[in-house]
Design a protein around this motif. Structure first.
Motif, PDB file in Angstrom:
ATOM      1  N   UNK A 167       0.826  -1.209   0.000  1.00 14.41           N
ATOM      2  CA  UNK A 167       0.000   0.000   0.000  1.00 14.41           C
ATOM      3  C   UNK A 167       0.863   1.263   0.000  1.00 14.41           C
ATOM      4  N   UNK A 168       1.959   1.254   0.769  1.00 10.93           N
ATOM      5  CA  UNK A 168       2.864   2.410   0.781  1.00 10.93           C
ATOM      6  C   UNK A 168       3.469   2.639  -0.606  1.00 10.93           C
ATOM      7  N   UNK A 169       3.991   1.569  -1.204  1.00 14.04           N
ATOM      8  CA  UNK A 169       4.592   1.712  -2.537  1.00 14.04           C
ATOM      9  C   UNK A 169       3.567   2.143  -3.580  1.00 14.04           C
ATOM     10  N   UNK A 170       2.392   1.563  -3.528  1.00  7.82           N
ATOM     11  CA  UNK A 170       1.353   1.928  -4.484  1.00  7.82           C
ATOM     12  C   UNK A 170       0.959   3.389  -4.316  1.00  7.82           C
ATOM     13  N   UNK A 171       0.805   3.833  -3.084  1.00 11.82           N
ATOM     14  CA  UNK A 171       0.478   5.238  -2.819  1.00 11.82           C
ATOM     15  C   UNK A 171       1.576   6.150  -3.339  1.00 11.82           C
ATOM     16  N   UNK A 172       2.829   5.795  -3.091  1.00  9.96           N
ATOM     17  CA  UNK A 172       3.954   6.601  -3.567  1.00  9.96           C
ATOM     18  C   UNK A 172       3.956   6.692  -5.085  1.00  9.96           C
ATOM     19  N   UNK A 173       3.733   5.577  -5.746  1.00  9.12           N
ATOM     20  CA  UNK A 173       3.717   5.537  -7.211  1.00  9.12           C
ATOM     21  C   UNK A 173       2.562   6.382  -7.754  1.00  9.12           C
ATOM     22  N   UNK A 174       1.394   6.265  -7.147  1.00 13.70           N
ATOM     23  CA  UNK A 174       0.243   7.046  -7.605  1.00 13.70           C
ATOM     24  C   UNK A 174       0.475   8.539  -7.412  1.00 13.70           C
ATOM     25  N   UNK A 175       1.068   8.910  -6.286  1.00 18.21           N
ATOM     26  CA  UNK A 175       1.361  10.329  -6.037  1.00 18.21           C
ATOM     27  C   UNK A 175       2.334  10.897  -7.060  1.00 18.21           C
ATOM     28  N   UNK A 176       3.453  10.202  -7.268  1.00 15.69           N
ATOM     29  CA  UNK A 176       4.435  10.746  -8.205  1.00 15.69           C
ATOM     30  C   UNK A 176       3.899  10.724  -9.627  1.00 15.69           C
ATOM     31  N   UNK A 177       3.058   9.764  -9.947  1.00 17.14           N
ATOM     32  CA  UNK A 177       2.475   9.726 -11.288  1.00 17.14           C
ATOM     33  C   UNK A 177       1.545  10.914 -11.500  1.00 17.14           C
ATOM     34  N   UNK A 178       0.660  11.151 -10.550  1.00 16.76           N
ATOM     35  CA  UNK A 178      -0.304  12.248 -10.689  1.00 16.76           C
ATOM     36  C   UNK A 178       0.393  13.599 -10.700  1.00 16.76           C
ATOM     37  N   UNK A 179       1.245  13.841  -9.723  1.00 20.09           N
ATOM     38  CA  UNK A 179       1.956  15.124  -9.662  1.00 20.09           C
ATOM     39  C   UNK A 179       2.936  15.253 -10.818  1.00 20.09           C
ATOM     40  N   UNK A 180       3.603  14.157 -11.137  1.00 16.12           N
ATOM     41  CA  UNK A 180       4.595  14.169 -12.206  1.00 16.12           C
ATOM     42  C   UNK A 180       3.988  14.368 -13.579  1.00 16.12           C
ATOM     43  N   UNK A 181       2.748  13.905 -13.771  1.00 17.24           N
ATOM     44  CA  UNK A 181       2.100  14.112 -15.068  1.00 17.24           C
ATOM     45  C   UNK A 181       1.855  15.593 -15.306  1.00 17.24           C
ATOM     46  N   UNK A 182       1.455  16.306 -14.276  1.00 11.64           N
ATOM     47  CA  UNK A 182       1.310  17.751 -14.403  1.00 11.64           C
ATOM     48  C   UNK A 182       2.643  18.412 -14.716  1.00 11.64           C
ATOM     49  N   UNK A 183       3.682  17.979 -14.019  1.00 12.24           N
ATOM     50  CA  UNK A 183       5.029  18.520 -14.263  1.00 12.24           C
ATOM     51  C   UNK A 183       5.510  18.150 -15.666  1.00 12.24           C
ATOM     52  N   UNK A 184       5.183  16.949 -16.128  1.00 11.20           N
ATOM     53  CA  UNK A 184       5.576  16.513 -17.469  1.00 11.20           C
ATOM     54  C   UNK A 184       4.932  17.409 -18.535  1.00 11.20           C
TER      55      UNK A 184
END
Length: 161
Positions: A136-153
């Motif tokens: 759950x921790x890893x999945x949450x981390x991946x989802x966070x960086x994906x969502x925030x990172x997509x905006x940054x991308x």
């Protein structure tokens, strides 16, 4: 400001936000593979591996293959590799299988993302517990960086034009 400097600031901001969430919830969500993921997202935003699908699915392949390899080989409870604990044969074998499995699964799903290999190692080397809470921790981390990172991308793509 140059594009590289702005991309560096975007990467720092995304990781800072993930770190802030981590501190707020008291869970270690800031994991090493996020560095590779955000660098792809902001510095090489045109690459397919930088896209949201590749980021989230590619890293979750690493999570799934890391868990599968550890449990298939019975190495999930081996001591974590660190300065005080040497590597075990089980963790080395799980790492080999997890990375190979991650590569194959990513290719099958059309979600190649090098950070997924690093995510697999986070598990197989014992940096994250091979438990439901760890998943759950890893999945949450991946989802966070994906969502925030997509905006940054997307911002990074606009900076290049």
């Amino acid at each position: 400001m140059t594009t590289d400097l702005l991309q560096a600031l975007l990467a720092a901001l995304v990781l800072g936000l993930v770190g802030a969430v981590s501190l707020a919830v008291g869970e270690p969500l800031l994991v090493p593979s996020l560095g590779a993921a955000i660098l792809l997202q902001v510095h090489l935003p045109d690459l397919p591996s930088a896209r949201a699908w590749n980021t989230v699915v590619g890293q979750l392949c690493g999570v799934a293959c890391g868990f599968a390899a550890l449990y298939a080989l019975g190495a999930a409870h081996d001591p974590s590799f660190s300065g005080t604990h040497p590597l075990t044969v089980g963790r080395v074998a799980a790492t080999m299988i997890a990375v190979a499995g991650t590569l194959l699964l990513q290719a099958l799903l059309g979600a190649v993302n090098p950070a997924g290999g690093a995510t697999a190692l986070i598990l197989t080397l014992g940096s994250e517990a091979a438990t439901l809470a760890g998943a759950l921790r890893l999945t949450t981390a991946v989802l966070l960086v994906t969502a925030l990172g997509e905006g940054a991308r997307r911002l990074s793509l606009m900076l290049r034009r």
